[in-house]
Design a protein around this motif. Structure first.
Motif, mmCIF file in Angstrom:
data_model
loop_
_atom_site.group_PDB
_atom_site.id
_atom_site.type_symbol
_atom_site.label_atom_id
_atom_site.label_comp_id
_atom_site.label_asym_id
_atom_site.label_seq_id
_atom_site.Cartn_x
_atom_site.Cartn_y
_atom_site.Cartn_z
ATOM 1 N N VAL A 56 -2.375 54.897 4.887
ATOM 2 C CA VAL A 56 -3.422 54.131 4.202
ATOM 3 C C VAL A 56 -4.119 53.200 5.184
ATOM 4 C CG1 VAL A 56 -3.859 52.371 2.435
ATOM 5 C CG2 VAL A 56 -2.363 54.304 1.928
ATOM 6 N N ARG A 57 -3.344 52.537 6.052
ATOM 7 C CA ARG A 57 -3.935 51.646 7.057
ATOM 8 C C ARG A 57 -4.854 52.431 8.000
ATOM 9 N NH1 ARG A 57 -1.825 46.549 7.843
ATOM 10 N NH2 ARG A 57 -2.347 46.597 10.044
ATOM 11 N N LEU A 58 -4.400 53.601 8.437
ATOM 12 C CA LEU A 58 -5.199 54.446 9.322
ATOM 13 C C LEU A 58 -6.494 54.884 8.633
ATOM 14 C CD1 LEU A 58 -5.283 55.913 12.070
ATOM 15 C CD2 LEU A 58 -4.149 57.834 10.935
ATOM 16 N N TYR A 59 -6.391 55.283 7.378
ATOM 17 C CA TYR A 59 -7.572 55.698 6.615
ATOM 18 C C TYR A 59 -8.565 54.545 6.511
ATOM 19 C CZ TYR A 59 -10.445 56.857 2.581
ATOM 20 O OH TYR A 59 -11.506 57.061 1.742
ATOM 21 N N ARG A 60 -8.072 53.353 6.160
ATOM 22 C CA ARG A 60 -8.963 52.199 6.026
ATOM 23 C C ARG A 60 -9.614 51.825 7.358
ATOM 24 N NH1 ARG A 60 -5.864 47.914 2.039
ATOM 25 N NH2 ARG A 60 -5.966 49.180 0.158
ATOM 26 N N ARG A 61 -8.844 51.885 8.438
ATOM 27 C CA ARG A 61 -9.386 51.550 9.758
ATOM 28 C C ARG A 61 -10.474 52.535 10.159
ATOM 29 N NH1 ARG A 61 -5.039 52.216 13.213
ATOM 30 N NH2 ARG A 61 -4.134 50.379 12.261
ATOM 31 N N ASN A 62 -10.228 53.826 9.952
ATOM 32 C CA ASN A 62 -11.229 54.840 10.299
ATOM 33 C C ASN A 62 -12.471 54.712 9.421
ATOM 34 O OD1 ASN A 62 -9.706 55.903 12.342
ATOM 35 N ND2 ASN A 62 -8.850 57.555 11.090
ATOM 36 N N LYS A 63 -12.277 54.395 8.163
ATOM 37 C CA LYS A 63 -13.410 54.210 7.258
ATOM 38 C C LYS A 63 -14.271 53.027 7.707
ATOM 39 C CE LYS A 63 -14.333 53.614 2.335
ATOM 40 N NZ LYS A 63 -13.728 53.451 1.012
ATOM 41 N N ALA A 64 -13.611 51.941 8.119
ATOM 42 C CA ALA A 64 -14.348 50.768 8.602
ATOM 43 C C ALA A 64 -15.084 51.085 9.903
ATOM 44 C CB ALA A 64 -13.392 49.594 8.806
ATOM 45 N N ARG A 65 -14.464 51.846 10.788
ATOM 46 C CA ARG A 65 -15.120 52.230 12.042
ATOM 47 C C ARG A 65 -16.354 53.077 11.785
ATOM 48 N NH1 ARG A 65 -9.915 53.842 15.742
ATOM 49 N NH2 ARG A 65 -9.244 51.715 16.166
ATOM 50 N N LYS A 66 -16.253 54.021 10.857
ATOM 51 C CA LYS A 66 -17.400 54.865 10.528
ATOM 52 C C LYS A 66 -18.525 54.038 9.928
ATOM 53 C CE LYS A 66 -14.886 59.174 9.898
ATOM 54 N NZ LYS A 66 -14.464 60.216 8.956
ATOM 55 N N ALA A 67 -18.176 53.091 9.057
ATOM 56 C CA ALA A 67 -19.194 52.224 8.454
ATOM 57 C C ALA A 67 -19.861 51.372 9.524
ATOM 58 C CB ALA A 67 -18.569 51.341 7.389
ATOM 59 N N MET A 68 -19.081 50.867 10.487
ATOM 60 C CA MET A 68 -19.621 50.064 11.569
ATOM 61 C C MET A 68 -20.529 50.918 12.453
ATOM 62 S SD MET A 68 -19.513 46.957 12.824
ATOM 63 C CE MET A 68 -17.949 46.190 12.481
ATOM 64 N N ALA A 69 -20.146 52.158 12.724
ATOM 65 C CA ALA A 69 -20.970 53.036 13.552
ATOM 66 C C ALA A 69 -22.281 53.348 12.840
ATOM 67 C CB ALA A 69 -20.209 54.315 13.852
ATOM 68 N N ARG A 70 -22.224 53.581 11.526
ATOM 69 C CA ARG A 70 -23.439 53.844 10.763
ATOM 70 C C ARG A 70 -24.356 52.629 10.765
ATOM 71 N NH1 ARG A 70 -20.949 54.922 5.875
ATOM 72 N NH2 ARG A 70 -19.339 56.294 6.618
ATOM 73 N N GLN A 71 -23.768 51.449 10.641
ATOM 74 C CA GLN A 71 -24.550 50.210 10.622
ATOM 75 C C GLN A 71 -25.248 49.992 11.966
ATOM 76 O OE1 GLN A 71 -22.228 46.698 9.949
ATOM 77 N NE2 GLN A 71 -24.015 45.436 9.517
ATOM 78 N N HIS A 72 -24.530 50.232 13.055
ATOM 79 C CA HIS A 72 -25.132 50.061 14.371
ATOM 80 C C HIS A 72 -26.163 51.140 14.667
ATOM 81 C CE1 HIS A 72 -22.957 46.604 15.815
ATOM 82 N NE2 HIS A 72 -21.819 47.132 15.386
ATOM 83 N N GLY A 73 -25.985 52.303 14.071
ATOM 84 C CA GLY A 73 -26.957 53.383 14.260
ATOM 85 C C GLY A 73 -28.265 53.107 13.558
ATOM 86 N N GLU A 74 -28.207 52.369 12.455
ATOM 87 C CA GLU A 74 -29.415 52.048 11.694
ATOM 88 C C GLU A 74 -30.226 50.948 12.344
ATOM 89 O OE1 GLU A 74 -27.987 51.073 7.828
ATOM 90 O OE2 GLU A 74 -27.446 53.141 7.339
ATOM 91 N N GLU A 75 -29.600 50.107 13.120
ATOM 92 C CA GLU A 75 -30.302 48.960 13.716
ATOM 93 C C GLU A 75 -31.169 49.335 14.876
ATOM 94 O OE1 GLU A 75 -27.366 46.060 14.732
ATOM 95 O OE2 GLU A 75 -26.848 45.724 12.648
#
Length: 75
Positions: A56-75
């Motif tokens: 669960v921790r790994l899933y949450r960490r990867n999900k947060a990383r993907k969200a952060m990558a998407r956010q930085h890609g939009e900027e």
């Protein structure tokens, strides 16, 4: 300096391990040598629970990383 956020999964992992060890010790005290199979099952449940929490921790960490990558890609 800011205080780190409360980590529910870490608290759950610590509590489950503590409860498992207490159960193992209690079984030994109450049942003696007859407790061995029950202690084994308790240990197996502890390991399975810890692995579940780790996933669960790994899933949450990867999900947060993907969200952060998407956010930085939009900027």
């Amino acid at each position: 300096m800011s205080r780190p956020a409360f980590d529910t999964l870490r608290a759950l992992a610590i509590a489950s391990q503590a409860l498992g060890f207490l159960l193992i010790l209690t079984l030994e005290t109450v049942m003696g040598d007859a407790a061995r199979p029950w202690q084994g099952w308790t240990l197996a449940a502890m390991v399975a629970f810890a692995l579940g929490i780790a996933l669960v921790r790994l899933y949450r960490r990867n999900k947060a990383r993907k969200a952060m990558a998407r956010q930085h890609g939009e900027e």
